[in-house]
Scaffold this active site. Structure first.
Site, short mmCIF file in Angstrom:
data_model
loop_
_atom_site.label_atom_id
_atom_site.label_comp_id
_atom_site.label_asym_id
_atom_site.label_seq_id
_atom_site.Cartn_x
_atom_site.Cartn_y
_atom_site.Cartn_z
N CYS A 1 29.92 43.47 40.93
CA CYS A 1 31.13 43.81 41.75
C CYS A 1 31.12 43.40 43.31
CB CYS A 1 31.81 45.07 41.52
SG CYS A 1 30.87 46.23 42.60
N CYS B 1 35.42 43.01 39.33
CA CYS B 1 36.55 42.57 39.93
C CYS B 1 36.55 41.14 40.20
CB CYS B 1 36.34 43.24 41.48
SG CYS B 1 34.69 42.66 42.33
N CYS C 1 30.46 34.86 41.52
CA CYS C 1 29.24 35.22 40.72
C CYS C 1 28.20 33.91 40.91
CB CYS C 1 29.62 35.39 39.20
SG CYS C 1 28.34 35.79 38.14
#
Length: 140
Positions: free
Chosen positions: A11, A83, A90
């Protein structure tokens, strides 16, 4: 027995949701999964997250806020973003890593305008319980 599958929860701050998911997975499925958490912008563990997890009997002791670079150099079987920011930011993982996106509300954001500490904690408790339900159903 086969090797436990490695899961990384990712996250934004690694302060709340990913910490909860890591702790729940370790508590519920520690025999099946080796679990980690990290943030794209680590901020330190949220004290309210610590409090509500302790209420549920799953302390966050021994966990710390960290980035992906702080993790051991292992191949993850699954990276689960919690999220939208983490999903969009990422980092690259090998093609063999399966990516999943399972969004949960951000308790600190929800609690920002709470009228009382108890009202703020209720947001954390709701998300904690939603994450627990998700983890209970994990079958990767």
């Amino acid at each position: 027995m086969s090797e436990r599958k490695r899961i990384l929860y990712l996250c934004t701050g690694n302060s709340c949701r990913s910490q909860m998911a890591e702790a729940w997975t370790r508590a519920i499925h520690g025999d099946r999964y080796e679990v980690f958490s990290a943030g794209v912008e680590p901020k330190g563990i949220d004290p309210r997250a610590v409090r509500v997890m302790e209420e549920a009997g799953v302390p966050l002791s021994g966990q710390r806020s960290k980035s992906v670079e702080d993790l051991p150099k292992v191949d993850f079987h699954f990276v689960i973003t919690l999220c939208s920011h983490a999903q969009e930011s990422c980092p690259f993982f090998p093609a063999s890593t399966r990516r999943m996106h399972v969004p949960f509300d951000d308790p600190p954001l929800l609690a920002k305008d709470a009228a009382s500490e108890e009202e703020a904690l209720d947001h954390y408790r709701r998300v904690r319980d939603e994450i627990r339900k998700f983890v209970e159903g994990l079958d990767l």
